[in-house]
Design an enzyme around this catalytic site. Structure first.
Site, mmCIF file in Angstrom:
data_model
loop_
_atom_site.group_PDB
_atom_site.id
_atom_site.type_symbol
_atom_site.label_atom_id
_atom_site.label_comp_id
_atom_site.label_asym_id
_atom_site.label_seq_id
_atom_site.Cartn_x
_atom_site.Cartn_y
_atom_site.Cartn_z
ATOM 1 C CE LYS A 1 -1.748 1.669 4.012
ATOM 2 N NZ LYS A 1 -1.511 3.114 4.199
ATOM 3 C CG ASN A 2 2.549 2.718 3.574
ATOM 4 O OD1 ASN A 2 1.369 3.038 3.438
ATOM 5 N ND2 ASN A 2 3.117 2.526 4.749
ATOM 6 C CB CYS B 1 -4.282 10.963 11.223
ATOM 7 S SG CYS B 1 -2.669 10.317 11.615
ATOM 8 N NE ARG C 1 1.135 10.390 9.902
ATOM 9 C CZ ARG C 1 0.675 9.320 9.280
ATOM 10 N NH1 ARG C 1 -0.547 8.934 9.484
ATOM 11 N NH2 ARG C 1 1.434 8.653 8.445
ATOM 12 C CG ASP D 1 3.094 1.473 9.416
ATOM 13 O OD1 ASP D 1 2.775 2.327 10.267
ATOM 14 O OD2 ASP D 1 3.217 1.750 8.202
ATOM 15 N NE ARG E 1 -6.848 4.616 5.417
ATOM 16 C CZ ARG E 1 -5.897 5.114 6.196
ATOM 17 N NH1 ARG E 1 -6.102 5.290 7.468
ATOM 18 N NH2 ARG E 1 -4.726 5.451 5.697
HETATM 19 C C1 UD1 Z 1 4.762 6.740 6.219
HETATM 20 C C2 UD1 Z 1 3.804 5.585 6.066
HETATM 21 C C3 UD1 Z 1 3.223 5.180 7.425
HETATM 22 C C4 UD1 Z 1 4.353 4.892 8.392
HETATM 23 C C5 UD1 Z 1 5.331 6.060 8.446
HETATM 24 C C6 UD1 Z 1 6.543 5.783 9.326
HETATM 25 C C7 UD1 Z 1 2.878 5.952 3.851
HETATM 26 C C8 UD1 Z 1 1.690 6.272 3.021
HETATM 27 N N1 UD1 Z 1 2.722 5.993 5.172
HETATM 28 O O1 UD1 Z 1 4.018 7.842 6.714
HETATM 29 O O2 UD1 Z 1 2.423 4.019 7.240
HETATM 30 O O3 UD1 Z 1 3.808 4.674 9.683
HETATM 31 O O4 UD1 Z 1 5.802 6.371 7.129
HETATM 32 O O5 UD1 Z 1 7.211 4.650 8.878
HETATM 33 O O6 UD1 Z 1 3.931 5.613 3.348
HETATM 34 N N2 UD1 Z 1 7.096 14.433 10.509
HETATM 35 C C9 UD1 Z 1 7.270 15.762 10.800
HETATM 36 N N3 UD1 Z 1 7.286 16.675 9.761
HETATM 37 C C10 UD1 Z 1 7.127 16.278 8.462
HETATM 38 C C11 UD1 Z 1 6.957 14.904 8.178
HETATM 39 C C12 UD1 Z 1 6.935 14.003 9.220
HETATM 40 O O7 UD1 Z 1 7.406 16.149 11.965
HETATM 41 O O8 UD1 Z 1 7.161 17.147 7.570
HETATM 42 C C13 UD1 Z 1 7.039 13.429 11.632
HETATM 43 C C14 UD1 Z 1 5.658 12.758 11.706
HETATM 44 O O9 UD1 Z 1 4.738 13.553 12.437
HETATM 45 C C15 UD1 Z 1 5.981 11.458 12.398
HETATM 46 C C16 UD1 Z 1 7.389 11.135 11.847
HETATM 47 O O10 UD1 Z 1 7.915 12.368 11.355
HETATM 48 O O11 UD1 Z 1 6.035 11.621 13.784
HETATM 49 C C17 UD1 Z 1 7.389 10.085 10.748
HETATM 50 O O12 UD1 Z 1 6.649 10.543 9.666
HETATM 51 P P1 UD1 Z 1 6.934 10.108 8.146
HETATM 52 O O13 UD1 Z 1 8.133 9.239 8.072
HETATM 53 O O14 UD1 Z 1 6.875 11.332 7.321
HETATM 54 O O15 UD1 Z 1 5.655 9.229 7.874
HETATM 55 P P2 UD1 Z 1 4.643 9.316 6.675
HETATM 56 O O16 UD1 Z 1 5.377 9.497 5.400
HETATM 57 O O17 UD1 Z 1 3.548 10.253 7.012
#
Ligand code: UD1
Length: 423
Positions: free
Chosen positions: A22-23, A118, A123, A309, A401
């Site tokens: 999915k991701n 969420c 996030r 995850d 999902r």
């Molecule tokens: C992706 C995955 C999700 C997984 C996560 C961590 C997808 C669609 N989703 O989510 O299933 O749980 O990686 O492995 O691929 N953060 C910030 N600022 C930012 C971006 C992120 O502070 O601009 C923080 C987030 O709040 C969180 C952490 O960084 O605490 C990890 O986020 P990130 O690695 O970006 O996860 P996603 O890409 O949202």
């Protein structure tokens, strides 16, 4: 709303086919915005999140055809496109933010709704936007929307140092950089297999990318990208989830399509918990050594560490393990919402901030439960497999999902599980 009913106590044996990730797919689909030529994804998972991404891309002007019951997605974004990603679609799924980089790279401007928080945490998107600003974009937040504009209509290569190895920011910036002028370097990039999969697809489209899978990715911008056909990598989270099933119930499951390199840190913890995992020609075979798994401490980390995850599913397993385990969640600030539901099923869990202490019990008991996010819902199904009596998992839309046909996959290996279709 649908619910899933699980009756515990059945041993599980047989094979489970693992879907495409999915991701990975949710990052690969927006790549269609980078090219006028068709992009075809094979081994696509059949999930409601994929439909949401298709709806968003269509609203931007992409044509998307799902073939073979959704397993093949043919996408094409030729001609004029709309550069506004609307809140009504973006709010449904955070991964919608992955259209920002491609839109900005192709059109030089984009207006993308902020996805909002969420259940598992706030996030924010600062790592994405700081990186795009380094590439010459000006970004302003107005009425809940990010208004982004590239200076001179085109992004420029830059050296970007991430404060945290964000998966989404790495994907967004990597896509943006493929069509930027000059070279972009992302330091402290995420190393997840889904990043490597996206880079592999972008290279097939003509992008020049090196270093994916390491913490330094270098992208040389090109003038245009072409079409490609790309098989989506195996879903390591679905894989890890089904690998846990026989640990709850006894028996032996072969996860078809599974590969060790996708789940190494997870397999290390399974080994310490008394679970055998062997690589076969077709996938990974899993069997627990004793009657009960053993306690083991787990800390979530970016890849190649233990994935956040799989934390909920692992917690469910530790609830029936012999001994006391400590789980530490370092990625999301609010990702233990499954704990109170597991406690309703008889688990012994104490949560203090980002750690949870789980003392294994001999047996859990079925109960009506509900989940607030995707991985939490499946952890309750796994717990139900090992519980006395009936577990009814409500709010199954979370599950849909990210897991295709969960009741069919588990039912085929011997679980007593059915979906009750609600109104
Ligand atoms: C992706 C995955 C999700 C997984 C996560 C961590 C997808 C669609 N989703 O989510 O299933 O749980 O990686 O492995 O691929 N953060 C910030 N600022 C930012 C971006 C992120 O502070 O601009 C923080 C987030 O709040 C969180 C952490 O960084 O605490 C990890 O986020 P990130 O690695 O970006 O996860 P996603 O890409 O949202």
């Amino acid at each position: 709303m649908d619910s899933i009913v699980v009756k515990g106590g059945r041993e599980l044996n047989g094979q489970i086919h693992i879907a495409g990730a999915k991701n990975a797919a949710l990052a690969l689909m927006p790549a269609t915005l980078l090219s006028e030529e068709p992009l075809t994804l094979t081994n696509a998972p059949r999930l409601s999140d994929m439909k949401t991404m298709a709806e968003l891309l269509r609203s931007l002007g992409a044509e998307i055809t799902a073939l073979q019951d959704g397993k093949v997605q043919v996408m094409s974004t030729h001609g004029a496109i709309n550069t506004t990603a609307d809140y009504d679609i973006v709010r449904k799924m955070r991964a919608s933010n992955l259209v920002l980089g491609p839109l900005l790279a192709r059109e030089g401007h984009a207006i993308v709704s902020l996805p909002g928080g969420c259940a598992i945490g706030a996030r924010p998107m600062d790592i994405h936007t700081d990186g795009l600003e380094k590439m010459g974009a000006s970004i302003e937040l107005k009425d809940g929307y990010l208004h982004a504009k590239a200076a001179g209509g085109k992004l420029k290569g830059a050296v970007i140092d991430f404060p945290f190895a964000s998966v989404g920011a790495t994907e967004n910036l990597m896509m943006a950089a493929t069509l930027a002028k000059g070279t972009t370097v992302i330091n402290n990039a995420a190393r997840e297999p889904e990043i490597v999969d996206l880079a592999t697809c972008l290279r097939a489209m003509g992008a020049q990318i090196e270093g994916d899978g390491t913490s330094r990715i270098e992208i040389q911008g090109v003038d245009r990208l072409g079409g490609a056909t790309h098989p989506v990598v195996t879903d390591r989270i679905e894989l890890g989830t089904y690998m846990l099933a026989p640990v709850f119930t006894g028996g032996e499951i072969e996860c078809i399509g599974g590969r060790m390199h996708l789940v190494e840190s997870f397999v290390e913890k399974l080994d310490a918990a008394g679970v055998d995992v062997t690589e076969t020609k077709l996938g990974l075979k899993v069997k627990r050594r004793g009657d009960r798994p053993r306690a083991v401490d787990v800390t979530t980390e970016p890849f190649p560490g233990f994935p956040t995850d799989l934390q909920a599913q692992m917690m469910a397993m530790l609830c029936i393990a012999d001994g006391k385990s400590v789980l530490t969640e370092t990625i999301f600030e609010n990702r233990f919402m499954h704990a109170p539901e597991l406690i309703r099923m008889g688990a012994d869990i104490e949560v203090h901030g980002n750690t949870a202490t789980v003392t294994g019990v001999d047996k859990m008991k079925g109960a009506p439960v509900m989940a607030t996010d995707l991985r939490a819902s499946v952890s309750l199904i796994l717990a139900g497999l090992a519980s006395e009596g009936e577990t009814i998992v409500n709010r199954v839309y979370h599950l849909d999902r990210g897991y295709e046909h969960v009741e069919e996959k588990l039912g085929a290996v011997g679980a007593q599980i059915e979906r009750i279709t609600g109104k």
